[in-house]
Design an enzyme around this catalytic site. Structure first.
Site, PDB file in Angstrom:
ATOM      1  N   ASP A  62      81.803 106.582  41.740  1.00 23.17           N
ATOM      2  CA  ASP A  62      80.769 105.545  41.795  1.00 23.17           C
ATOM      3  C   ASP A  62      79.366 106.079  41.589  1.00 23.17           C
ATOM      4  O   ASP A  62      78.435 105.308  41.375  1.00 23.17           O
ATOM      5  CB  ASP A  62      80.847 104.829  43.150  1.00 23.17           C
ATOM      6  CG  ASP A  62      82.088 103.973  43.226  1.00 23.17           C
ATOM      7  OD1 ASP A  62      82.877 104.144  44.177  1.00 23.17           O
ATOM      8  OD2 ASP A  62      82.308 103.155  42.304  1.00 23.17           O
ATOM      9  N   HIS A  95      83.699 101.257  49.439  1.00 24.31           N
ATOM     10  CA  HIS A  95      84.752 101.311  48.414  1.00 24.31           C
ATOM     11  C   HIS A  95      84.105 101.006  47.055  1.00 24.31           C
ATOM     12  O   HIS A  95      83.171 101.664  46.661  1.00 24.31           O
ATOM     13  CB  HIS A  95      85.869 100.338  48.813  1.00 24.31           C
ATOM     14  CG  HIS A  95      87.144 100.433  48.037  1.00 24.31           C
ATOM     15  ND1 HIS A  95      87.444 101.431  47.161  1.00 24.31           N
ATOM     16  CD2 HIS A  95      88.226  99.601  48.020  1.00 24.31           C
ATOM     17  CE1 HIS A  95      88.645 101.224  46.628  1.00 24.31           C
ATOM     18  NE2 HIS A  95      89.144 100.115  47.124  1.00 24.31           N
ATOM     19  N   HIS A 140      84.727 111.477  49.578  1.00 26.29           N
ATOM     20  CA  HIS A 140      85.950 110.778  49.200  1.00 26.29           C
ATOM     21  C   HIS A 140      87.038 111.138  50.200  1.00 26.29           C
ATOM     22  O   HIS A 140      87.100 112.250  50.689  1.00 26.29           O
ATOM     23  CB  HIS A 140      86.398 111.197  47.787  1.00 26.29           C
ATOM     24  CG  HIS A 140      87.345 110.231  47.168  1.00 26.29           C
ATOM     25  ND1 HIS A 140      88.683 110.243  47.440  1.00 26.29           N
ATOM     26  CD2 HIS A 140      87.134 109.189  46.319  1.00 26.29           C
ATOM     27  CE1 HIS A 140      89.277 109.259  46.771  1.00 26.29           C
ATOM     28  NE2 HIS A 140      88.355 108.608  46.088  1.00 26.29           N
TER      29      HIS A 140
HETATM   30  C1  SDX Z   1      85.915 104.666  46.070  1.00 28.35           C
HETATM   31  O1  SDX Z   1      90.249 105.766  48.091  1.00 28.35           O
HETATM   32  C2  SDX Z   1      89.937 105.745  46.857  1.00 28.35           C
HETATM   33  O2  SDX Z   1      90.637 106.241  46.013  1.00 28.35           O
HETATM   34  C3  SDX Z   1      88.658 105.011  46.534  1.00 28.35           C
HETATM   35  C4  SDX Z   1      88.178 105.077  45.101  1.00 28.35           C
HETATM   36  C5  SDX Z   1      89.127 104.356  44.174  1.00 28.35           C
HETATM   37  O3  SDX Z   1      89.128 104.699  42.980  1.00 28.35           O
HETATM   38  O4  SDX Z   1      89.776 103.386  44.613  1.00 28.35           O
HETATM   39  O5  SDX Z   1      88.069 106.433  44.693  1.00 28.35           O
HETATM   40  C6  SDX Z   1      86.831 104.407  44.934  1.00 28.35           C
HETATM   41  O6  SDX Z   1      85.889 103.891  46.983  1.00 28.35           O
HETATM   42  C7  SDX Z   1      85.082 105.919  46.046  1.00 28.35           C
HETATM   43  C8  SDX Z   1      84.245 106.104  47.361  1.00 28.35           C
HETATM   44  C9  SDX Z   1      82.992 105.249  47.195  1.00 28.35           C
HETATM   45  N1  SDX Z   1      82.249 105.184  48.458  1.00 28.35           N
HETATM   46  C10 SDX Z   1      81.078 105.784  48.615  1.00 28.35           C
HETATM   47  O7  SDX Z   1      80.544 106.500  47.769  1.00 28.35           O
HETATM   48  C11 SDX Z   1      80.396 105.490  49.945  1.00 28.35           C
HETATM   49  C12 SDX Z   1      79.866 106.783  50.568  1.00 28.35           C
HETATM   50  N2  SDX Z   1      81.010 107.623  50.961  1.00 28.35           N
HETATM   51  C13 SDX Z   1      81.506 107.472  52.283  1.00 28.35           C
HETATM   52  O8  SDX Z   1      81.208 106.383  53.023  1.00 28.35           O
HETATM   53  C14 SDX Z   1      82.754 108.265  52.594  1.00 28.35           C
HETATM   54  O9  SDX Z   1      82.641 109.480  51.999  1.00 28.35           O
HETATM   55  C15 SDX Z   1      84.077 107.630  52.221  1.00 28.35           C
HETATM   56  C16 SDX Z   1      84.204 106.260  52.782  1.00 28.35           C
HETATM   57  C17 SDX Z   1      84.224 107.576  50.744  1.00 28.35           C
HETATM   58  C18 SDX Z   1      85.182 108.518  52.781  1.00 28.35           C
HETATM   59  O10 SDX Z   1      85.013 108.519  54.123  1.00 28.35           O
HETATM   60  P1  SDX Z   1      86.060 109.216  55.112  1.00 28.35           P
HETATM   61  O11 SDX Z   1      87.135 109.904  54.360  1.00 28.35           O
HETATM   62  O12 SDX Z   1      86.450 108.203  56.121  1.00 28.35           O
HETATM   63  O13 SDX Z   1      85.198 110.362  55.754  1.00 28.35           O
HETATM   64  P2  SDX Z   1      84.277 110.183  57.012  1.00 28.35           P
HETATM   65  O14 SDX Z   1      83.499 108.885  56.895  1.00 28.35           O
HETATM   66  O15 SDX Z   1      85.095 110.412  58.226  1.00 28.35           O
HETATM   67  O16 SDX Z   1      83.220 111.372  56.797  1.00 28.35           O
HETATM   68  C19 SDX Z   1      83.506 112.700  57.200  1.00 28.35           C
HETATM   69  C20 SDX Z   1      82.145 113.294  57.520  1.00 28.35           C
HETATM   70  C21 SDX Z   1      81.359 112.484  58.540  1.00 28.35           C
HETATM   71  O17 SDX Z   1      80.428 113.379  59.126  1.00 28.35           O
HETATM   72  P3  SDX Z   1      80.684 113.897  60.674  1.00 28.35           P
HETATM   73  O18 SDX Z   1      80.926 112.650  61.505  1.00 28.35           O
HETATM   74  O19 SDX Z   1      81.955 114.756  60.579  1.00 28.35           O
HETATM   75  O20 SDX Z   1      79.462 114.660  61.037  1.00 28.35           O
HETATM   76  O21 SDX Z   1      81.317 113.261  56.336  1.00 28.35           O
HETATM   77  C22 SDX Z   1      80.203 112.396  56.553  1.00 28.35           C
HETATM   78  C23 SDX Z   1      80.559 111.516  57.738  1.00 28.35           C
HETATM   79  O22 SDX Z   1      79.380 111.094  58.409  1.00 28.35           O
HETATM   80  N3  SDX Z   1      80.061 111.603  55.342  1.00 28.35           N
HETATM   81  C24 SDX Z   1      78.896 111.338  54.773  1.00 28.35           C
HETATM   82  C25 SDX Z   1      79.220 110.618  53.615  1.00 28.35           C
HETATM   83  N4  SDX Z   1      80.548 110.479  53.523  1.00 28.35           N
HETATM   84  C26 SDX Z   1      81.069 111.085  54.615  1.00 28.35           C
HETATM   85  N5  SDX Z   1      77.628 111.644  55.142  1.00 28.35           N
HETATM   86  C27 SDX Z   1      76.668 111.191  54.282  1.00 28.35           C
HETATM   87  N6  SDX Z   1      76.912 110.503  53.148  1.00 28.35           N
HETATM   88  C28 SDX Z   1      78.160 110.209  52.779  1.00 28.35           C
HETATM   89  N7  SDX Z   1      78.397 109.555  51.646  1.00 28.35           N
END
Ligand code: SDX
Length: 430
Positions: A363, A268, A307
């Site tokens: 971020d 997050h 996201h």
């Molecule tokens: C914020 O919700 C909000 O509005 C949040 C926010 C706000 O203003 O409050 O916008 C702020 O928190 C932004 C997000 C910051 N976080 C990151 O940058 C961390 C990296 N991102 C992830 O961990 C991820 O993308 C999330 C947590 C942001 C979202 O995750 P989801 O929606 O639960 O998606 P998921 O984890 O189920 O991923 C779907 C697929 C998976 O691959 P498969 O299992 O289908 O093969 O995408 C992959 C994940 O492994 N994946 C990533 C990835 N994010 C998702 N692979 C590599 N790197 C990534 N960053």
């Protein structure tokens, strides 16, 4: 087109049910009528990360993840970033309308007269080890404020709620700056009401021995825009936490400490810090392909990408990326910028990321700006928590106005042991 309802046939009983559709949703409680027999509790929905569950009706922020739209009270984020200030946007989020000049002047006066921190809270901050992570200090200090303002526990009092909102918005900047000064081992700078909110924040952060600290106008504008962009984001993890804690009628300081704790996580708000750590680990543009391979193997995450809602682009990231160049003209480019640009170039073209709709989020770029401003990486999430405190408190105030506010208490699917009798210790086997 038929009626706004679902007709559900329970194949277990052949029973038919009409479930109304309102605002594109069905009320989960309506499913409880669907039972396999008289003993049955009734159907529940199972949605552990609330991937497809609306938990609030809110008029504060609108997002369209497919189209990359973000609006605060109907105003596009691009226009607020271009024309507004953080204080004006805070007023908009709290009261629902852009302020008149008189309203804004009074709002800024009110906020500026709550920036001082009670010495008990300051002493608590100073009691942390200098190396404590600023978010731990921030969370502790916010929680402690609840002990200093017992009127905050009267959550039914409308005037008290607004007073706490003003205190929180004002004091999170002071607390945030104090966590930085503690980390650096420097004395705290008390607030200067002559400066605007962001100018005062920069002064509390960076004033050393100069008698009159003058904030750099480019940096002051950049932080205003960054704070606007981070102020609210509808029902994200930390805002949902604020609402859950607030639903028990806990005071807003305790709820906000919980929200800040949720933001601290690297998935997050902690992602901006994690982005810089990732870029530092990569170390050079020539190491990017190797890191990308690790991500594809699931050995690493591309922090700052992906996201839950935005599936094309995060409009905030686009604005921050553009603004970064203005900041770099003042501060000099971030040494990690080339690595970031190469990661972005690959992610926007490589099918692994495109197919998973992994685009740079808010971020990814903000950390580069903060690093270019010589801020230590561990303060980045505090820089997120300060503006997001406005969104947290605005959403809490909106929830507290609801006539049918109920404490949040989800159900579960029990997957544990069935009933069994106690076994005396001498009869137990390892
Ligand atoms: C914020 O919700 C909000 O509005 C949040 C926010 C706000 O203003 O409050 O916008 C702020 O928190 C932004 C997000 C910051 N976080 C990151 O940058 C961390 C990296 N991102 C992830 O961990 C991820 O993308 C999330 C947590 C942001 C979202 O995750 P989801 O929606 O639960 O998606 P998921 O984890 O189920 O991923 C779907 C697929 C998976 O691959 P498969 O299992 O289908 O093969 O995408 C992959 C994940 O492994 N994946 C990533 C990835 N994010 C998702 N692979 C590599 N790197 C990534 N960053």
């Amino acid at each position: 087109m038929g009626s706004d309802s679902l007709t559900i046939v329970d194949n277990r009983t052949g029973q038919k049910y009409e479930i109304p559709i309102v605002d594109g949703t069905i009320r989960a409680i309506d499913l409880r009528a669907i039972k396999k027999d008289k003993e049955d509790f009734g159907l529940l929905t199972y949605d552990p990360a609330l991937l497809n569950t609306a938990t609030a009706r809110s008029a504060i922020t609108f997002l369209d993840g497919e189209k990359g739209i973000l609006r605060y009270r109907g105003y596009p984020i691009e226009q607020l970033a271009a024309h507004s200030t953080f204080m004006e946007t805070a007023y908009l989020l709290i009261f629902g309308q852009l302020p008149t000049a008189t309203q804004l002047e009074k709002w800024e006066w009110d906020i500026s007269h709550h920036t001082l921190l009670h010495t008990n809270a300051q002493k608590l901050i100073e009691s942390f080890r200098h190396s404590a992570h600023p978010m731990s200090v921030f969370i502790g200090a916010i929680s402690a404020l609840g002990s200093l303002y017992p009127d905050a526990r009267d959550t039914a009092c409308v005037e008290c709620r607004l007073l706490q909102a003003q205190r929180i918005i004002a004091k999170v900047a002071t607390i945030g700056a104090f966590t930085y000064r503690l980390n650096q081992g420097w004395p705290m700078n008390y607030p200067d009401d002559e400066l605007g909110y962001v100018g005062n924040y920069l002064r509390m952060m960076f004033r050393m021995t100069e008698h009159k600290y003058v904030p750099n106008p480019v940096l002051e504008r950049a932080i205003n825009v960054l704070f606007i962009l981070h102020a609210d984001h509808e029902q994200n993890c930390s805002t949902s936490t604020m609402r859950v804690i607030g639903s028990s009628q806990a005071d807003p300081y305790s709820a906000l400490a919980g929200a800040a704790a949720a933001l601290y996580g690297p998935l997050h708000g902690g992602a901006n810090e994690a982005v810089l750590l990732m870029l530092e680990q990569i170390g050079s543009v020539r190491n990017v392909p190797g890191f990308i391979d690790k991500v594809k193997k699931g050995e690493a995450k591309l922090m700052g990408f992906g996201h839950r809602v935005y599936k094309n682009f995060d409009p905030r990231g686009q604005i921050i990326k553009k603004m970064a160049h203005e900041v770099f003209e003042v501060t000099g480019a971030s040494p990690l910028q080339d690595i970031a640009l190469e990661l972005e170039r690959i992610a926007l073209h490589d099918d692994y990321f495109v197919s998973r709709k992994l685009y740079p989020n808010v971020d990814f770029y903000s950390g580069l700006i903060y690093q270019a401003m010589n801020l230590p990486t561990n303060i980045f999430t505090v820089m997120f928590a300060i503006p997001r405190s406005v969104g947290w408190i605005a959403q809490w105030m909106e929830m507290m106005r609801e006539d049918d506010l109920k404490i949040v208490r989800p159900r579960q699917i029990y997957v544990g042991e069935g009933a069994r009798d106690y076994v005396p210790i001498e009869s137990r086997k390892a």
